[in-house]
Enzyme design. Sequence first.
Site, short mmCIF file in Angstrom:
data_model
loop_
_atom_site.label_atom_id
_atom_site.label_comp_id
_atom_site.label_asym_id
_atom_site.label_seq_id
_atom_site.Cartn_x
_atom_site.Cartn_y
_atom_site.Cartn_z
N THR A 121 0.81 -1.21 0.00
CA THR A 121 0.00 0.00 0.00
C THR A 121 0.85 1.26 0.00
O THR A 121 1.96 1.27 0.54
CB THR A 121 -0.91 0.02 1.24
N TYR A 145 -1.70 0.33 10.18
CA TYR A 145 -1.99 -0.33 8.91
C TYR A 145 -0.78 -0.25 7.99
O TYR A 145 -0.29 -1.27 7.48
CB TYR A 145 -3.22 0.30 8.24
#
Length: 334
Positions: A121, A145
């Site tokens: 990501t 995250y």
Amino acid sequence: MSEKPTILVTGGAGYIGSHAVLALKDAGYGVVVIDNLVTGFDWAVPDGVPLVRGDIADQPLVKAALRDHGVKAIMHFAGSVVVPESVENPLKYYHNNSAKTRDLIESAVRVGVPHFIFSSTAATYGIPEESPVRETTPQRPINPYGMSKLMTEYMLRDVSAAHGMNFCALRYFNVAGADPQGRSGQSTAGATHLIKVAVEAALGKRDGVSVFGTDFDTPDGTGVRDYIHVTDLAAAHVLALEALMAKPEQNYLLNCGYGRGFSVLEVLDAVDRVTNIKIERRMEGRRAGDPDSLISDNRAIMNEFPWEPRHADLEQIVTHALAWERKLSEIRGA
């Protein structure tokens, strides 16, 4: 039997994973899915694709699936993806995204799977000092995250050096849209992705859309993001697989985006145009850690792979997301 090898897709009953399954099938690969169905849906797995219901941390289950199906590569999508939740519950993210992935990688090494493609990501960059963001931009995640994904990139580097398994980590920017043929789409209830939220609002499933921050250093004051169609992203995964098989000594760390951005208001304007409905917009304060602009420098993936995005059009992305949202209402009888 498929002439091409069989690929294990973890999280293949989820949003991006299900599109990767479709792309692999369309390209003639054998596919097997492992998914615990916590956020995925068994109906998202196409007919004829084996679905192993279970957890990627269950090493006996995973190793049996790898051996039984003669798996030659893993595409790893399973994990938790909601940034604010990661701040509130970091241990969940380090468990699901880091610890469980470590177990999955160990299963792959023990069975001798030679190739691994990882769903990473742009959140690994944190708030980058430059935009567009290059692969060499320092990775400084600002939430659990992003950090949990970066930890997996480090694990893959170390495992590749020690065991010879080559890998590709694809750093996604903002994934949106749905399969143009209506075979899959984003189905998670309570999703936080802007285009998903906006088409839900257009269909009356929400009473409006919150705009978090109007004072960013952007032309209209709202955050600018690089939106990539999920089908183009899935195609990039197939190309990554083929590159890993062709060059088993090489690893890849690549951004996945279109290299251009749209503001929140520009996205909502596009949804208004496609639906011919004016969505209610609620202006709210910024969320912690939201950068002004997050756009990919995608030259590396364009140079490394013969990747030619076919859906790099905001209104097309919205149109496909809207069509899927309508179909989802039919599936669920809403």
